[in-house]
Every structure is written in C-alpha cells, then in structure tokens.
Scaffold this motif. Structure first.
Motif, PDB file in Angstrom:
ATOM      1  N   HIS A  60       9.842   3.467   5.594  1.00 53.40           N
ATOM      2  CA  HIS A  60      10.588   2.438   6.997  1.00 53.40           C
ATOM      3  C   HIS A  60      10.188   1.155   7.126  1.00 53.40           C
ATOM      4  O   HIS A  60       9.547   1.859   8.197  1.00 53.40           O
ATOM      5  N   LEU A  61       9.722   0.497   6.107  1.00 56.46           N
ATOM      6  CA  LEU A  61       8.949  -0.694   6.646  1.00 56.46           C
ATOM      7  C   LEU A  61       9.002  -1.320   7.847  1.00 56.46           C
ATOM      8  O   LEU A  61      10.499  -1.347   7.947  1.00 56.46           O
ATOM      9  N   GLY A  62       8.193  -1.827   8.585  1.00 56.62           N
ATOM     10  CA  GLY A  62       8.664  -3.030   9.893  1.00 56.62           C
ATOM     11  C   GLY A  62       9.401  -4.494   9.615  1.00 56.62           C
ATOM     12  O   GLY A  62       9.188  -4.159   8.371  1.00 56.62           O
ATOM     13  N   ASN A  63       8.489  -5.626  10.780  1.00 54.85           N
ATOM     14  CA  ASN A  63       9.022  -6.525  10.277  1.00 54.85           C
ATOM     15  C   ASN A  63       7.895  -7.044   9.639  1.00 54.85           C
ATOM     16  O   ASN A  63       8.677  -8.135   9.675  1.00 54.85           O
ATOM     17  N   ASP A  64       6.777  -6.887   9.563  1.00 55.12           N
ATOM     18  CA  ASP A  64       5.824  -8.004   9.142  1.00 55.12           C
ATOM     19  C   ASP A  64       6.254  -8.298   7.271  1.00 55.12           C
ATOM     20  O   ASP A  64       6.152  -7.553   6.823  1.00 55.12           O
ATOM     21  N   PRO A  65       6.449  -9.806   7.504  1.00 58.48           N
ATOM     22  CA  PRO A  65       7.019 -10.326   6.657  1.00 58.48           C
ATOM     23  C   PRO A  65       5.195 -10.167   5.365  1.00 58.48           C
ATOM     24  O   PRO A  65       5.784 -10.533   4.107  1.00 58.48           O
ATOM     25  N   LEU A  66       4.106 -10.127   6.163  1.00 55.94           N
ATOM     26  CA  LEU A  66       2.846 -10.529   5.109  1.00 55.94           C
ATOM     27  C   LEU A  66       2.801  -9.354   3.886  1.00 55.94           C
ATOM     28  O   LEU A  66       2.420  -8.996   3.319  1.00 55.94           O
ATOM     29  N   VAL A  67       3.583  -7.698   4.267  1.00 57.94           N
ATOM     30  CA  VAL A  67       2.975  -6.880   3.970  1.00 57.94           C
ATOM     31  C   VAL A  67       3.973  -6.916   2.250  1.00 57.94           C
ATOM     32  O   VAL A  67       4.812  -7.256   1.744  1.00 57.94           O
ATOM     33  N   THR A  68       2.987  -6.920   1.100  1.00 62.10           N
ATOM     34  CA  THR A  68       2.427  -6.405  -0.504  1.00 62.10           C
ATOM     35  C   THR A  68       2.650  -5.122  -0.999  1.00 62.10           C
ATOM     36  O   THR A  68       3.330  -5.267  -2.230  1.00 62.10           O
ATOM     37  N   LYS A  69       2.502  -3.936  -0.370  1.00 61.47           N
ATOM     38  CA  LYS A  69       2.447  -3.248  -0.896  1.00 61.47           C
ATOM     39  C   LYS A  69       2.468  -1.681  -0.135  1.00 61.47           C
ATOM     40  O   LYS A  69       1.545  -2.421   1.533  1.00 61.47           O
ATOM     41  N   VAL A  70       2.410  -0.617  -0.590  1.00 58.46           N
ATOM     42  CA  VAL A  70       2.247   0.494   0.099  1.00 58.46           C
ATOM     43  C   VAL A  70       1.589   0.855  -0.595  1.00 58.46           C
ATOM     44  O   VAL A  70       1.485   1.484  -1.452  1.00 58.46           O
ATOM     45  N   LYS A  71       0.393   1.931  -0.119  1.00 54.97           N
ATOM     46  CA  LYS A  71       0.374   2.715  -0.336  1.00 54.97           C
ATOM     47  C   LYS A  71      -0.050   4.684  -0.060  1.00 54.97           C
ATOM     48  O   LYS A  71      -0.449   4.271   1.680  1.00 54.97           O
ATOM     49  N   ALA A  72      -0.288   5.784  -0.692  1.00 52.26           N
ATOM     50  CA  ALA A  72       0.034   6.753   0.503  1.00 52.26           C
ATOM     51  C   ALA A  72      -0.914   7.336  -0.416  1.00 52.26           C
ATOM     52  O   ALA A  72      -1.735   7.648  -1.996  1.00 52.26           O
ATOM     53  N   PHE A  73      -2.462   8.052   0.960  1.00 50.57           N
ATOM     54  CA  PHE A  73      -2.669   9.111   0.101  1.00 50.57           C
ATOM     55  C   PHE A  73      -3.337  10.194   0.226  1.00 50.57           C
ATOM     56  O   PHE A  73      -2.411  10.789   1.987  1.00 50.57           O
ATOM     57  N   TRP A  74      -3.216  11.546  -0.144  1.00 50.07           N
ATOM     58  CA  TRP A  74      -2.947  12.848  -0.393  1.00 50.07           C
ATOM     59  C   TRP A  74      -4.817  13.983  -0.529  1.00 50.07           C
ATOM     60  O   TRP A  74      -5.271  12.750  -1.506  1.00 50.07           O
ATOM     61  N   ASN A  75      -4.344  14.685  -0.198  1.00 51.32           N
ATOM     62  CA  ASN A  75      -5.638  15.629  -0.464  1.00 51.32           C
ATOM     63  C   ASN A  75      -7.252  15.144  -0.353  1.00 51.32           C
ATOM     64  O   ASN A  75      -8.040  14.386  -1.434  1.00 51.32           O
ATOM     65  N   ASN A  76      -7.410  14.737   1.017  1.00 47.63           N
ATOM     66  CA  ASN A  76      -8.422  13.955   1.195  1.00 47.63           C
ATOM     67  C   ASN A  76      -8.819  12.749   0.299  1.00 47.63           C
ATOM     68  O   ASN A  76      -9.648  12.765   0.896  1.00 47.63           O
TER      69      ASN A  76
END
Length: 399
Positions: A60-76
C-alpha cells in the motif's frame, strides 16, 4: 594561577566546539551540495501472502506523487525484485510476486524510489512460503460413516475431523443420467448429503487447503475414491397380503399365510399339506424390482420336514385369476444349502447360525418390477409332501 587555568580550559573548550561545528557544517554541505536531502514517502503497509513456492507482497503506497518504483530485498539484500509504478491521486496498491522460492520463512525490506533514485526509509515484513514439505503433511478428510436416507433419495456422509487449514472438500459423483457432478463442501463440515446420485458408482473427493487466511494458492493431493454400495431398502411388510389363487396350496394346521411376514421368527409360520411340486401366492402391495430376499426355516425342524430345499420365485403384475402361469415371469431358481456340507439332515452350529439369521438369496441384476410373488416348491429337506416356512423378507434398490 587558577584564573589562568580556567581561561586556558575555556579557550580549549571553545576551540573544540568551533571545530566540531565547522565539521558538521562541512558534512552537511557535502551531503546537500546538490540540494536538500529528500526521502520519498515510504510505503504505508506491506502484507506478505504465502503461496506455493512463491509469495505476494501487497504494498500500500503513500501519497507521495514522485514515487516511480518499488523494490523489495531479501536474503540479507542478496536477492531483490522491483517494479515500476505510476502514482494516481490516491493511495495505490501494488502486488509484487516473488517466484521460485523454497519453502520457509522470509524477511523482506521494501523501499520506494523516485525517478532520480532517491530512496525511502525501509518498510519490513515477514512471510511464509509453502511447498513440497507442506504438501507431504496433507491428507484428504476421512469418512466416518456412509449411509442412505431411508427412501434412498440421499447419500449421507459423516466425516471425521478436518486438519487445520481445510478450506473445502471437492466432491464428485455420478448423477442418474451418468454425468459427473461436482459439489463443494465447506471446510470443517461434519455431515454432507448427496442427492440425485447413481447407485453403485464411485464417489471421489479431495480436501482443499489454504495454509493461511490470505494465501494466494490452494493446496490439495490426489482424489480419494469410495464405491457407493448398492442402495437397498426393505419392502414394507405391512402392505403384504395373502392372494390365494385356485391352483395354490392351502394353509394347514393354523400355520397361515399371513404369518409369513409378521416378524415373528418362532412358530407359527406358513404350512401346507399339498403334494410337491406346489406353490403359493401373495401380494407385496407395491410393484418393486427385488434385489435380494431372505427365508427363515421353521426353526423347530431345521434342515428337515417341509423346509424348502429347492424352489423357484416367480413374479407378476397381473396374475391370471384362474391360477394358471399366464402373465408370470420366473425371477430366480433357488437352492437352500448348509455351509458345513454335512449330509442328509445333519447340521452343526455354523449351519444353525446361518439359517436362523435368514438364508440369503440374490436376484439377478435388472429383475423386473413385480407386485405379486409366487413361490413354487420343487423339493423339501424332508423329501415329503407339504411345506413349512417361518418368515420371508424382501429388499429392493428402487428409490
């Protein structure tokens, strides 16, 4: 002297503060030399929804209109997945699938980014991935009891307890037209009724599992098969009545034809004194296709006297009033037996138990529906004239 020391200390402290202040200001200038620090709005929330060797991150994204990408990291942070987003005026939801994962618990760190690669503060979430080991632990629900409604209109299933996570049971059966039907039984249900089934066919089912309430994949193993036994119900003896025709053997010694279906298994039953071969007739009160029947010998003379040894069963829906064999159909040839095989009138405990429980006889499959029954005696255990019969019971698969 003390004054000089205090002045020296004050001068030293001032010098340190000045140097420190200059260092921080220089660092800030270095960090912000291209402008002020900007952190994109981080995600409002992340839910990890487990699946079969995969997981879905519902972001669930916030209201920031400048966000263009989401990235998820795992395994340290050794592994990652990213996706571009296009913000709207509201709070958007992004579903990010992470595939090809081994079963286990995973810890994810999720960031948002702007087009100029500004990175948000982290949002963390933990989720479970399911796989082969989870599948190995699953079993289909077991059936506690399988029965029929009295009129045969329903198959009644009593289930044993379900395993945790059972969402439903997928149940397949063959209907009366021969087509396969599927019904979904709610998870945890203890009783199920199946209507419109076809007798003597297979019932197949499997349990469907959802390992967590919002899992993205269902799990199941192979189907369990159960053969539905042939439905049978006992014909209502209260509808039976004597139907004596001119050529029938007549009752003797107070052993009347009506005693043949009175549920009294001790004398009296039905008896005649007519020479062999002979026959007698009665009305079942309804037309039915008989699947099987039992005959009880007069129990004061087992395997002797007038108890039936060889006989025929005939049926009709419109017997001739003259007592002839017009409109009669032979349904089955029968011969009474002793399980022990002992000769003559000898018998043992096994033989006695067998006939006292009612000697069973099976009708050929597809026997026609009949209302009137005629039993023709060809031989008795005693070999003389006249017969004795204790009780008779019929069953049908008609519904």
């Amino acid at each position: 002297m003390k004054t000089i020391k205090y002045l020296a200390c004050f001068f030293l402290f001032g010098t340190v503060v000045a140097i420190s202040s200059c260092t921080k200001e220089d660092d800030y200038k270095e960090i912000t030399k291209d402008g002020e620090i900007y952190y994109p709005g981080r995600v409002d929330s992340v839910a990890a929804q487990g699946g079969n060797k995969r997981i879905r991150l519902r972001i669930h994204l916030g209201n920031d209109p400048l966000v263009t990408k989401v990235k998820a990291f795992w395994n340290n942070s050794a592994d990652s997945v990213e996706m571009n987003v296009t913000k709207t005026t509201g709070k958007d939801v992004v579903d990010m699938l992470v595939n090809n994962l081994a079963q286990g618990t995973y810890y994810f760190e999720v960031y948002t980014y702007t087009s100029d690669r500004a990175k948000s503060i982290v949002k963390k979430v933990t989720g479970m991935v399911y796989g082969d080991n989870y599948l190995k632990a699953l079993t289909n629900r077991t059936i506690k009891a399988l029965s029929y409604a009295q009129d045969g209109s329903k198959v009644l299933i009593d289930w044993n307890e379900a395993l945790d996570g059972e969402k439903s049971i997928e149940l397949k059966y063959t209907d009366e037209a021969g087509a396969t039907q599927t019904m979904i039984v709610p998870g945890g249900a203890m009783k199920t009724e199946v209507t419109g089934y076809r007798s003597d066919t297979k019932l197949t089912y499997r349990s469907i599992y959802l390992p967590e309430p919002h899992a993205i994949d269902e799990f199941s193993i192979g189907y369990t098969e159960v053969v539905l036994p042939l439905f049978e119900r006992q014909l209502d003896k209260s509808k039976f009545a004597a139907y004596v025709l001119p050529t029938d053997a007549t009752e003797e010694w107070g052993w009347e034809l009506k005693f043949l279906w009175n549920e009294n298994y001790n004398p009296y039953g039905f008896a005649t004194a007519t020479a062999i071969p002979q026959w007698f007739t009665f009305d079942m009160g309804t037309s039915a296709s008989i699947s099987r029947f039992k005959i009880w010998q007069a129990n004061d003379r087992l395997y002797k006297g007038g108890n039936l040894k060889k006989f025929e069963v005939w049926g009709s829906n419109n017997p001739g009033a003259d007592g002839s064999w017009t409109n009669w159909t032979k349904l089955v040839d029968c011969e009474s037996r002793k399980p022990s095989g002992l000769p003559g009138n000898e018998y043992n405990d096994q033989d006695e138990g067998y006939v006292r429980a009612g000697e069973p006889f099976t009708m050929p499959a597809g026997s026609p529906k009949v209302r009137f029954i005629r039993i023709k005696t060809l031989e008795t255990w005693g070999g003389g004239d006249g017969i004795t019969v204790g009780e008779i019971t019929f069953w049908t698969s008609d519904r």
